[in-house]
Every structure is written in structure tokens, then in C-alpha cells.
Scaffold this active site. Structure first.
Site, mmCIF file in Angstrom:
data_model
loop_
_atom_site.group_PDB
_atom_site.id
_atom_site.type_symbol
_atom_site.label_atom_id
_atom_site.label_comp_id
_atom_site.label_asym_id
_atom_site.label_seq_id
_atom_site.Cartn_x
_atom_site.Cartn_y
_atom_site.Cartn_z
ATOM 1 C CB THR A 138 -1.086 0.062 1.207
ATOM 2 O OG1 THR A 138 -1.793 -1.082 1.301
ATOM 3 C CG2 THR A 138 -2.047 1.116 1.193
ATOM 4 N N GLY A 177 2.596 -2.732 8.434
ATOM 5 C CA GLY A 177 3.018 -3.063 9.672
ATOM 6 C C GLY A 177 4.378 -3.434 10.301
ATOM 7 C CD GLU A 420 -4.224 -9.181 3.230
ATOM 8 O OE1 GLU A 420 -3.567 -8.867 4.119
ATOM 9 O OE2 GLU A 420 -3.792 -9.113 1.908
HETATM 10 C C1 LIG Z 1 -2.456 -16.147 12.386
HETATM 11 C C2 LIG Z 1 -3.573 -14.863 12.608
HETATM 12 C C3 LIG Z 1 -2.861 -13.782 12.004
HETATM 13 C C4 LIG Z 1 -3.837 -12.676 11.559
HETATM 14 C C5 LIG Z 1 -3.290 -11.418 12.050
HETATM 15 C C6 LIG Z 1 -3.216 -10.686 10.856
HETATM 16 C C7 LIG Z 1 -3.087 -9.132 10.918
HETATM 17 C C8 LIG Z 1 -2.639 -8.590 9.762
HETATM 18 C C9 LIG Z 1 -2.401 -6.911 9.993
HETATM 19 C C10 LIG Z 1 -2.505 -6.444 8.763
HETATM 20 C C11 LIG Z 1 -2.337 -6.894 7.508
HETATM 21 C C12 LIG Z 1 -2.714 -6.070 6.499
HETATM 22 C C13 LIG Z 1 -1.762 -6.266 5.346
HETATM 23 C C14 LIG Z 1 -2.577 -5.484 4.098
HETATM 24 O O1 LIG Z 1 -3.436 -4.887 4.159
HETATM 25 S S1 LIG Z 1 -1.426 -6.095 2.471
HETATM 26 C C15 LIG Z 1 -2.271 -5.191 1.525
HETATM 27 C C16 LIG Z 1 -3.638 -5.639 1.133
HETATM 28 N N1 LIG Z 1 -4.119 -4.947 -0.130
HETATM 29 C C17 LIG Z 1 -5.117 -5.531 -0.837
HETATM 30 O O2 LIG Z 1 -5.825 -6.493 -0.541
HETATM 31 C C18 LIG Z 1 -5.338 -4.714 -2.227
HETATM 32 C C19 LIG Z 1 -6.743 -4.960 -2.552
HETATM 33 N N2 LIG Z 1 -6.864 -4.558 -4.010
HETATM 34 C C20 LIG Z 1 -6.669 -5.938 -4.826
HETATM 35 O O3 LIG Z 1 -6.387 -7.004 -4.576
HETATM 36 C C21 LIG Z 1 -6.684 -5.621 -6.315
HETATM 37 O O4 LIG Z 1 -6.408 -4.408 -6.520
HETATM 38 C C22 LIG Z 1 -8.207 -5.805 -6.663
HETATM 39 C C23 LIG Z 1 -9.143 -4.912 -5.968
HETATM 40 C C24 LIG Z 1 -8.517 -7.203 -6.560
HETATM 41 C C25 LIG Z 1 -8.388 -5.383 -8.210
HETATM 42 O O5 LIG Z 1 -7.373 -6.144 -8.992
HETATM 43 P P1 LIG Z 1 -6.927 -5.636 -10.504
HETATM 44 O O6 LIG Z 1 -6.710 -4.235 -10.565
HETATM 45 O O7 LIG Z 1 -6.042 -6.502 -11.151
HETATM 46 O O8 LIG Z 1 -8.456 -5.718 -11.290
HETATM 47 P P2 LIG Z 1 -9.168 -6.634 -11.562
HETATM 48 O O9 LIG Z 1 -10.601 -6.856 -10.835
HETATM 49 O O10 LIG Z 1 -9.365 -6.565 -13.066
HETATM 50 O O11 LIG Z 1 -8.449 -8.346 -11.248
HETATM 51 C C26 LIG Z 1 -7.687 -8.956 -12.389
HETATM 52 C C27 LIG Z 1 -8.098 -10.398 -12.341
HETATM 53 O O12 LIG Z 1 -7.242 -10.864 -11.239
HETATM 54 C C28 LIG Z 1 -8.260 -11.749 -10.336
HETATM 55 N N3 LIG Z 1 -7.453 -11.520 -9.052
HETATM 56 C C29 LIG Z 1 -7.660 -10.118 -8.365
HETATM 57 N N4 LIG Z 1 -7.274 -10.469 -6.993
HETATM 58 C C30 LIG Z 1 -6.675 -11.789 -6.966
HETATM 59 C C31 LIG Z 1 -5.997 -12.515 -5.948
HETATM 60 N N5 LIG Z 1 -5.970 -12.126 -4.781
HETATM 61 N N6 LIG Z 1 -5.976 -14.024 -6.424
HETATM 62 C C32 LIG Z 1 -6.390 -14.357 -7.483
HETATM 63 N N7 LIG Z 1 -6.938 -13.627 -8.353
HETATM 64 C C33 LIG Z 1 -6.960 -12.458 -8.131
HETATM 65 C C34 LIG Z 1 -9.348 -11.027 -10.604
HETATM 66 O O13 LIG Z 1 -10.361 -12.071 -10.139
HETATM 67 C C35 LIG Z 1 -9.547 -10.839 -12.120
HETATM 68 O O14 LIG Z 1 -9.487 -12.080 -12.729
HETATM 69 P P3 LIG Z 1 -10.445 -12.210 -14.293
HETATM 70 O O15 LIG Z 1 -10.298 -13.600 -14.457
HETATM 71 O O16 LIG Z 1 -11.829 -11.890 -13.627
HETATM 72 O O17 LIG Z 1 -9.745 -11.187 -14.915
HETATM 73 C C1 LIG Z 2 -4.612 -1.499 10.555
HETATM 74 C C2 LIG Z 2 -4.237 -1.500 9.171
HETATM 75 C C3 LIG Z 2 -3.138 -2.334 8.881
HETATM 76 C C4 LIG Z 2 -2.396 -2.341 7.600
HETATM 77 N N1 LIG Z 2 -1.655 -2.971 7.113
HETATM 78 C C5 LIG Z 2 -0.959 -3.142 5.956
HETATM 79 C C6 LIG Z 2 0.539 -3.884 5.697
HETATM 80 O O1 LIG Z 2 0.915 -4.360 6.555
HETATM 81 N N2 LIG Z 2 0.952 -3.819 4.323
HETATM 82 C C7 LIG Z 2 0.024 -2.996 3.402
HETATM 83 O O2 LIG Z 2 0.479 -3.129 2.151
HETATM 84 N N3 LIG Z 2 -1.172 -2.369 3.432
HETATM 85 C C8 LIG Z 2 -1.473 -2.037 4.984
HETATM 86 N N4 LIG Z 2 -2.622 -1.674 5.370
HETATM 87 C C9 LIG Z 2 -3.351 -0.966 4.100
HETATM 88 C C10 LIG Z 2 -4.706 -1.696 3.699
HETATM 89 O O3 LIG Z 2 -4.439 -2.857 2.893
HETATM 90 C C11 LIG Z 2 -5.287 -0.600 2.916
HETATM 91 O O4 LIG Z 2 -5.845 0.254 3.625
HETATM 92 C C12 LIG Z 2 -6.516 -1.241 2.171
HETATM 93 O O5 LIG Z 2 -6.265 -1.947 1.016
HETATM 94 C C13 LIG Z 2 -7.661 -0.198 1.621
HETATM 95 O O6 LIG Z 2 -7.003 0.844 0.667
HETATM 96 P P1 LIG Z 2 -6.836 2.251 0.770
HETATM 97 O O7 LIG Z 2 -6.790 2.512 2.393
HETATM 98 O O8 LIG Z 2 -6.054 3.067 0.004
HETATM 99 O O9 LIG Z 2 -8.509 2.881 0.647
HETATM 100 P P2 LIG Z 2 -8.944 3.221 -0.921
HETATM 101 O O10 LIG Z 2 -8.652 1.885 -1.676
HETATM 102 O O11 LIG Z 2 -8.392 4.372 -1.000
HETATM 103 O O12 LIG Z 2 -10.534 3.155 -0.611
HETATM 104 C C14 LIG Z 2 -11.176 4.107 0.061
HETATM 105 C C15 LIG Z 2 -12.710 3.924 -0.211
HETATM 106 O O13 LIG Z 2 -12.818 3.852 -1.572
HETATM 107 C C16 LIG Z 2 -13.714 2.746 -2.037
HETATM 108 N N5 LIG Z 2 -13.252 2.124 -3.457
HETATM 109 C C17 LIG Z 2 -11.683 1.805 -3.611
HETATM 110 N N6 LIG Z 2 -11.853 1.509 -4.818
HETATM 111 C C18 LIG Z 2 -13.059 1.170 -5.134
HETATM 112 C C19 LIG Z 2 -13.425 0.224 -6.347
HETATM 113 N N7 LIG Z 2 -12.991 0.007 -7.234
HETATM 114 N N8 LIG Z 2 -14.842 0.174 -6.211
HETATM 115 C C20 LIG Z 2 -15.798 0.787 -5.410
HETATM 116 N N9 LIG Z 2 -15.297 1.406 -4.310
HETATM 117 C C21 LIG Z 2 -13.878 1.594 -4.227
HETATM 118 C C22 LIG Z 2 -13.240 1.613 -0.870
HETATM 119 O O14 LIG Z 2 -14.333 0.729 -0.922
HETATM 120 C C23 LIG Z 2 -13.129 2.628 0.267
HETATM 121 O O15 LIG Z 2 -14.665 2.782 0.773
HETATM 122 C C24 LIG Z 2 -3.194 -1.635 6.532
HETATM 123 C C25 LIG Z 2 -4.236 -0.757 6.715
HETATM 124 C C26 LIG Z 2 -4.821 -0.630 8.130
HETATM 125 C C27 LIG Z 2 -6.087 0.006 8.589
#
Ligand SMILES: CCCCCCCC/C=C\CCCC(=O)SCCNC(=O)CCNC(=O)[C@H](O)C(C)(C)COP(=O)(O)OP(=O)(O)OC[C@H]1O[C@@H](n2cnc3c(N)ncnc32)[C@H](O)[C@@H]1OP(=O)(O)O
Ligand SMILES: Cc1cc2nc3c(=O)[nH]c(=O)nc-3n(C[C@H](O)[C@H](O)[C@H](O)COP(=O)(O)OP(=O)(O)OC[C@H]3O[C@@H](n4cnc5c(N)ncnc54)[C@H](O)[C@@H]3O)c2cc1C
Length: 652
Positions: A138, A177, A420
Site C-alpha cells: 500500500t 505493519g 487485506e
Molecule cells: C494467524 C492469524 C494472524 C492474523 C493477523 C493478521 C494481522 C494482519 C494485519 C495487517 C495485515 C494487512 C496487510 C495488508 O493490508 S497488505 C495490502 C492488502 N491490499 C489489498 O488487499 C489490495 C486490494 N486490492 C486488490 O486486491 C486488487 O487491486 C483488486 C481489487 C483485486 C483489483 O485487482 P485488479 O486491479 O487486477 O483488477 P481486476 O479486478 O481486473 O482483477 C484482475 C483479475 O485478477 C483476479 N484477482 C484479483 N485479485 C486476485 C487474488 N488475490 N487472487 C487471485 N486472483 C485475483 C481477478 O479475479 C481478475 O480475474 P479475471 O479472470 O476476472 O480477470
Molecule cells: C490497521 C491496518 C494495517 C495495514 N497493514 C498493511 C500492511 O501491513 N501492508 C500493506 O501493504 N497495507 C496495509 N494496510 C493498508 C490496507 O491494505 C489498505 O488500507 C486497504 O487496502 C484499503 O486501501 P486504502 O486505504 O488506500 O483505501 P482506498 O482504496 O482508497 O478505498 C477508500 C474507499 O474507496 C472505495 N473504493 C476503492 N476502490 C473502489 C472500487 N474499485 N470500487 C468501489 N469502491 C472503491 C473503498 O471501498 C473505500 O470505501 C493496512 C491498513 C490498516 C487499516
């Protein structure tokens, strides 16, 4: 994993309740009895900096003990999962663990995205904690749209290095994190450029700090992002690159490669880069269950202790647990704990099976796993966050006390709705898959969580008071919503909208359809699990599990009454039957309520709550906690003479 019956008896026979749990041979005492893992001063009275320093101290001791157990052959990954999860993990580090990402994302990414040689190079160092990593994806400007990430990694064939750079402020990594001051390495997700062409986002291992001095390396701008709603010891950080060079083999090359001359070798599937995110989403469903269990124990035990008001004028004040409105706040959440636990177990097994297939190059089931992980993470975390807040409110003023541990639990669980993958975005991912399946119906018959879509739309579902009917009605509603959304999509395109605009204009319906699909999966897994247990457990347990299943199902149905009236044969009078059914179930569950939450088997030290202690001495504990406030160390605070007294005098 052996499932055993644990009988939890509470004071008298009519409160006997039994709950079937899976006993992990996890030595909780080994951690909870260690005085060094206890805070000398309540965290809420420490400064932001002190909280972080205390968290690092505890986290290092925690993992040292886990590694000790591993070296003694007493468990492996399960122990890590316990100390990282919402039960023991959040009890010892209630404000977050600054090293979590090392285990939850850094190591899994090395395993999932690194070649064998790279795993050999990095994983032992990571397991030994010779290096501490995080997962930096992110950015300040992008979290959801990861194809829009701005950090660049340009390959230099002359030196066989990648040059990492943050071209803008919005390109700074933001949120990871442990990034602020704890990790010295990171997996960095960046846009890969080689031979003048951009090949999209790829993972790179980057050293951030000197392994001896921990000083940031040249070109690395790094720090923490500041205070948050919760998790203030997680040390979420920011990271900017100023032309930082890393060796070519620091690009994790399991799926795609860059050869020494800069040639790019494409991955068999661009989706494999996303693998780590699926893993964490799968694990979060279990954590949603854990946090909801914790809040359910606290609120239910407190509701058995708290006496308030009168039901009848000539009666003493009753337990608030006897108010039906209170039961309606508590018992559906208790049922949700079981539902999410069973869904989490099923999803974990499904994830492991499909991950094994991926290792052999079989990608067929990856899309369904992605869609299912998205919807179950979104539904379970949203419901758990809503549930924890409802349970806090059910405890009145004392639920608002930090000493109840409900505000902190809310801070932890509500974050799961965002990290996530933000929940709305994940539901849209599931909707994308559902619409694709709907448009290409031949695929639907094969996929386990989708096969109902083949017949549900045209299946007659005359109302009956049964869980089977609720499942059929949810399936028919999900199919109906997907079909209607698909029709609206097509109508919009037919009127000249681009598919993307039509998708955006239909997205409210699409999100709603995905949510109902997710609830269908959860109810069905709950049903299958109870059916599986009934022949193996006592009649009493079978009855209790059936009551909980029915409560979860009828509550899910009542949340969908509008859609049920649109997409099924249900009538208004049937909704009345559902409401009465729910009220009957609340009454049936009441005698077992405390026993049920007891059987979640969380010790007082895990609950960390003055309201939820097993002995029920709420008022003494609240009062004792109040004495720990530094303000109570002296009867008159210095602000009286400095400010109040002059103020009062000035008014006379
Ligand atoms: C032991 C217990 C421990 C628990 C404790 C946990 C604590 C952890 C604390 C914090 C951790 C937090 C860490 C983070 O937050 S890391 C950052 C996380 N960020 C995200 O998740 C980002 C979300 N966004 C996305 O995943 C993508 O941008 C998207 C929203 C999916 C859009 O993807 P894209 O731009 O490629 O657009 P499309 O929609 O066109 O997707 C393209 C095709 O790819 C397929 N796809 C997408 N994602 C996945 C995936 N993850 N796996 C497999 N396939 C995926 C999608 O289905 C499309 O396929 P198609 O065939 O339809 O073209
Ligand atoms: C406690 C915490 C821990 C984290 N830890 C990590 C980490 O370890 N590593 C890491 O990489 N990231 C981490 N993150 C970041 C986290 O993965 C992002 O906050 C999350 O993916 C959302 O992205 P954003 O915050 O940029 O919100 P945005 O993507 O800007 O979203 C903001 C709003 O816009 C809307 N929106 C965005 N895109 C669309 C769409 N296509 N269609 C409709 N609505 C949309 C969303 O639904 C949301 O309401 C953490 C976040 C938190 C809160």
C-alpha cells in the site's frame, strides 16, 4: 486436529452447556504465566512511544518462547498462529504486534513468490529472526488499486540491479505493519520496468536498515505514520525510495523472471502475484470468529451479573440477560461465533487443497478460491465488527470503559474490514466472479460453492419453518440478485453505456448479491458441520448446536426479508413465523447462554476484561482498575492550584 467435547458447567445444572471445540495442544500457560509478558502499568496510561517500546519488548519475548517450543519439538506453525491470532496474541499485545507482518506476510510471500534458491537464501534467516521483514504494498496514494501503485523498480542490465524509486509523495509506501522502526527488510511491491517497458507490479526483497545499527540505509526515507483508531503499537510506517539499488536476484522470481540481460519472462498467470493476499484473507475469517467470541463472553457474563430495572413491579431487579432485547443483542452473535468458526475451518481446508493444486500448476480453482476468500473475509469481518460494537453497547456505561476490553477489541476487529482488501472492494471482486459464472453457466456446475446457481433461480421454495428452507431461500435470493444485476448491466450497455460505466452504475446491486452469496456459504457450512456432528455427540449437544444453527439461519433470513419478498415465494405472514421462531430460540438458548460462552474456553487473562471475568466480581474489578489511574495517586492534582483555583477565584 482432534475435536473433543468440553463440558462447561456453571454453578447449577440448568446452566449446563456444552460446546464442541477443537482442542489445539497449545501450551497457553507457558505464555500467560510468564510475568515478563504482563504489563507492569496498564497500557492506556503509557505514552505512544512507551506503548511501542513495551510492545517490542513483549513481541520479542513472545516469539523467543515460540521458537523455544519449536526447538523442543513442541509444535510449529500452530503455535505461531496462536500467538499471532486474536486470542492469545491480542491478550498479550492488545494494541497490536509490531512484528506480526514478519510472520503473516513477509515469510509467506518469500515462500509463495520466491524461487527455491531464494527461499534457501531468505527463509532460514527470516525464521531465525536474523532479519525482520514486513509487506510493503500500500502507498499513500493507492491501497485498493494495486495496478496503480507508483513505486518503480527499473532494471539496470549494466550492473544487473534494480533501482527502486518513489517518484512522488503519493508513491511512498504507507501503512505496512512494523515498517516504522521495527523491520529491517521488506517485500516491496513495485512496478517493474526492464528494456524500457513496464510489466506491472512485482515483489522485491529490499533491505531497509543496517543489520547491526538498524540505521536506515542510504536512499531510504522511513518512519511511522502516527496514531490510529486502534492498533497503535503495530508501528505502521511509511517508506520512500531515492534511487535505491538492489541485486537482480532480490526480485522474487518464482512466477516471473528478469534475466541478466533484462529479458522479462512472463508468469503463467499474473494472478499468482496476488497469492499472499488470499492467505491472509483466509486467516482473517478465523480471527473474526475469535474477536466475536471474546466480546460475546464478556457481554454475556456481564449480562448475567448485571441486575437492572424491573420486569414486574413487585419483583427484584432481574439479570439484564432476562430482557429479550438483551438476548437479541447477545445470542445471534454467539451463534455467529459458531458460524464463522465452521466457515473458517472449511475455508482453511479449501485454501490448503487449492494451494497444493497451484504448486502443480493447476490454476483452475484459483478464481473460485479468490472469490470465496473475498466474500467470507468481507462478511465475517463486517459482521464481527458490527457484533462487537453491539455487544459493547449491550454493556451500557461499563462497556465504554477501557477496563471492559470491548473498545480495544472493537479497534482490532474493525481494522479487519479495511486491511487485506477493503470489504466493498472484495465484495465487488466476488460479484465479478459471480457475474462471469452466471454469463457462462456451464462452469457453474463444477464449482462447489457455486453449483446451487445452476438450479436455484427456478426452484420452487414454498415456505417452511426449517433451516433447509432458509438455505434454499438464500440460494434463490442470491441467484435472483445476480440474475437481476446481470440484466441491469446488459440493459445499461444496450442503452449505450460502456461495460465499465454499466458495472459502476450497477455496483450497489452487485455488492448486495455478493453478500447474500457469502451468507449462503456460511449458513450451508454451519448446516453441514452440525449434520456431521449430530451422529457423534450427545443428544443434549446436538440439541444446542441445532438451536444455534437455527438461530443463525433465521436471523440471516430476517436480515433479508426485503429480498426474500422479492425473490422467493415467502409472504408477509411467513415473516411473522420467522420472527416468532427467533423469539422461541432466544428463550430456548437462555438457560445455556453462559455455558455456551464459557465453552469458548478463553481464560480471564485472554479476555483482559473487568466485565468478563469467570468469577463475576465485576464491581470490585472495575474499582481496582480505577485505582491504577495515575491521577488517583494523589488526592489533589497540581492543575487545581495552577488553573482551577485562579479560575474560581477570578469568578468570585
Ligand atoms: C494467524 C492469524 C494472524 C492474523 C493477523 C493478521 C494481522 C494482519 C494485519 C495487517 C495485515 C494487512 C496487510 C495488508 O493490508 S497488505 C495490502 C492488502 N491490499 C489489498 O488487499 C489490495 C486490494 N486490492 C486488490 O486486491 C486488487 O487491486 C483488486 C481489487 C483485486 C483489483 O485487482 P485488479 O486491479 O487486477 O483488477 P481486476 O479486478 O481486473 O482483477 C484482475 C483479475 O485478477 C483476479 N484477482 C484479483 N485479485 C486476485 C487474488 N488475490 N487472487 C487471485 N486472483 C485475483 C481477478 O479475479 C481478475 O480475474 P479475471 O479472470 O476476472 O480477470
Ligand atoms: C490497521 C491496518 C494495517 C495495514 N497493514 C498493511 C500492511 O501491513 N501492508 C500493506 O501493504 N497495507 C496495509 N494496510 C493498508 C490496507 O491494505 C489498505 O488500507 C486497504 O487496502 C484499503 O486501501 P486504502 O486505504 O488506500 O483505501 P482506498 O482504496 O482508497 O478505498 C477508500 C474507499 O474507496 C472505495 N473504493 C476503492 N476502490 C473502489 C472500487 N474499485 N470500487 C468501489 N469502491 C472503491 C473503498 O471501498 C473505500 O470505501 C493496512 C491498513 C490498516 C487499516
Amino acid at each position: 486436529m482432534s475435536a473433543k467435547v468440553v463440558v462447561s458447567k456453571r454453578r447449577n445444572v440448568n446452566r449446563q452447556a456444552i460446546f464442541l471445540i477443537t482442542l489445539w495442544p497449545f501450551p497457553e500457560d507457558f505464555f500467560l504465566s510468564d510475568p515478563e509478558l504482563k504489563s507492569k502499568v496498564p497500557l492506556e496510561y503509557l505514552s505512544h512511544k512507551e506503548k511501542y517500546e513495551e510492545a517490542v519488548r513483549k513481541a520479542c519475548l513472545l516469539f523467543r518462547k515460540v521458537i523455544q517450543l519449536q526447538n523442543e519439538g513442541k509444535g510449529g506453525m500452530d503455535n505461531f498462529r496462536e500467538v499471532l491470532g486474536g486470542q492469545l496474541g491480542s491478550a498479550i499485545l492488545p494494541d497490536g504486534n509490531p512484528i506480526t507482518l514478519h510472520y503473516v506476510m513477509f515469510i509467506p510471500t518469500l515462500m509463495g513468490q520466491g524461487t527455491i534458491e531464494q527461499q534457501a537464501e531468505w527463509i532460514q534467516k527470516a525464521w531465525n529472526c536474523d532479519i525482520i521483514g514486513t509487506y510493503a504494498q500500500t502507498e499513500l496514494g493507492h491501497g485498493t488499486f494495486i495496478r496503480g501503485l507508483e513505486t518503480v523498480a527499473k532494471y539496470d542490465p549494466k550492473t544487473e540491479e534494480f533501482v527502486l524509486h518513489s517518484p512522488t509523495l503519493t508513491a511512498y509506501k504507507w501503512w505496512p505493519g512494523g515498517l516504522g522502526h521495527s523491520a529491517n527488510y521488506a517485500v516491496v511491491v513495485a512496478q517493474l520496468y526492464t528494456q524500457g517497458k513496464c510489466h506491472g507490479i512485482h515483489p522485491f526483497v529490499v533491505q531497509l536498515r543496517d543489520e547491526e545499527t538498524h540505521e536506515p540505509l542510504p536512499g531510504i526515507k522511513i518512519g511511522e505514520i502516527g496514531c490510529k483508531l486502534g492498533m497503535n503499537s503495530t508501528n505502521n510506517g511509511y517508506l520512500g525510495f531515492d534511487n535505491v539499488r538492489i541485486p537482480r536476484n532480490y526480485m522474487l522470481m518464482k512466477n516471473s523472471q528478469v534475466l541478466p540481460d533484462g529479458t522479462y519472462v512472463k508468469s503463467p498467470s499474473s494472478k499468482l502475484t496476488y497469492g499472499t493476499m488470499i492467505f491472509v484473507r483466509v486467516v482473517l475469517v478465523q480471527d473474526a470468529a475469535t474477536y466475536l467470541k471474546k466480546a460475546s463472553i464478556i457481554a454475556t457474563r456481564y449480562s448475567a451479573i448485571r441486575h437492572q430495572s424491573q420486569i414486574k413491579p413487585d419483583q427484584p431487579e432481574p439479570q439484564i440477560l432476562d430482557y429479550v432485547t438483551q438476548q437479541y443483542k447477545l445470542f445471534p452473535n454467539i451463534a455467529s461465533c459458531f458460524a464463522f468458526q465452521y466457515a473458517a475451518t472449511w475455508l482453511w481446508d479449501t485454501y490448503n487443497n487449492i494451494t497444493e493444486e497451484l504448486e502443480t500448476g493447476q490454476l483452475d480453482n484459483l478464481p473460485e478460491l479468490h472469490a470465496t476468500a473475498c466474500v467470507l473475509k468481507a462478511v465475517s469481518t463486517a459482521d464481527a465488527a458490527q457484533g462487537v460494537e453491539m455487544l459493547r453497547l449491550a454493556c451500557g456505561g461499563h462497556g465504554y470503559m477501557t477496563a471492559s476490553n470491548l473498545p480495544s477489541t472493537y479497534g482490532l476487529v474493525t481494522a479487519m474490514c479495511t486491511y487485506e482488501g477493503e470489504n466493498t472492494v472484495l465484495l465487488l471482486q466476488t460479484a465479478r466472479f459471480l457475474v462471469k459464472m452466471w454469463q457462462n453457466k456451464t462452469n457453474v456446475y463444477k464449482l462447489p460453492t457455486m453449483k446451487y446457481l445452476a438450479t436455484a433461480l427456478n426452484r420452487a421454495t414454498p415456505f417452511e419453518k426449517s433451516v433447509e428452507w432458509v438455505i434454499a431461500a438464500l440460494q434463490k435470493t442470491a441467484a435472483g440478485k445476480i440474475d437481476l444485476a446481470n440484466r441491469h448491466l446488459n440493459e445499461r450497455v444496450a442503452k449505450g453505456q460502456s461495460y465499465e460505466d454499466a458495472w459502476n452504475n450497477t455496483s450497489i446491486e452487485l455488492v448486495s448479491a455478493a453478500e447474500v452469496h457469502g451468507r449462503t456459504i456460511i449458513v450451508e457450512q454451519f448446516y453441514n458441520t452440525v449434520q456431521g456432528y449430530k451422529s457423534r455427540v450427545s443428544k443434549e449437544l446436538g440439541t444446542v448446536l441445532e438451536q444455534l444453527l437455527q438461530l443463525y439461519a433465521v436471523n440471516a433470513a430476517l436480515r433479508c426479508t426485503g429480498d426474500f419478498l422479492r425473490f422467493t415465494e415467502v409472504l408477509g405472514k411467513d415473516i411473522t413465523v420467522l420472527q416468532t421462531w427467533l423469539e422461541e430460540l432466544l428463550s430456548q438458548i437462555r438457560p445455556n447462554a453462559v455455558g455456551l460462552v464459557d465453552s469458548f474456553d478463553m481464560r480471564d487473562e485472554i479476555l483482559s476484561s473487568a466485565l468478563g471475568c469467570y468469577d463475576g466480581n465485576v464491581y470490585e474489578r472495575l474499582f481496582n482498575e480505577a485505582q491504577k489511574s495515575p491521577l488517583n495517586a494523589e488526592p489533589v492534582n497540581k492543575s487545581y492550584n495552577l488553573y482551577l483555583k485562579p479560575f474560581i477565584k477570578a469568578q468570585l
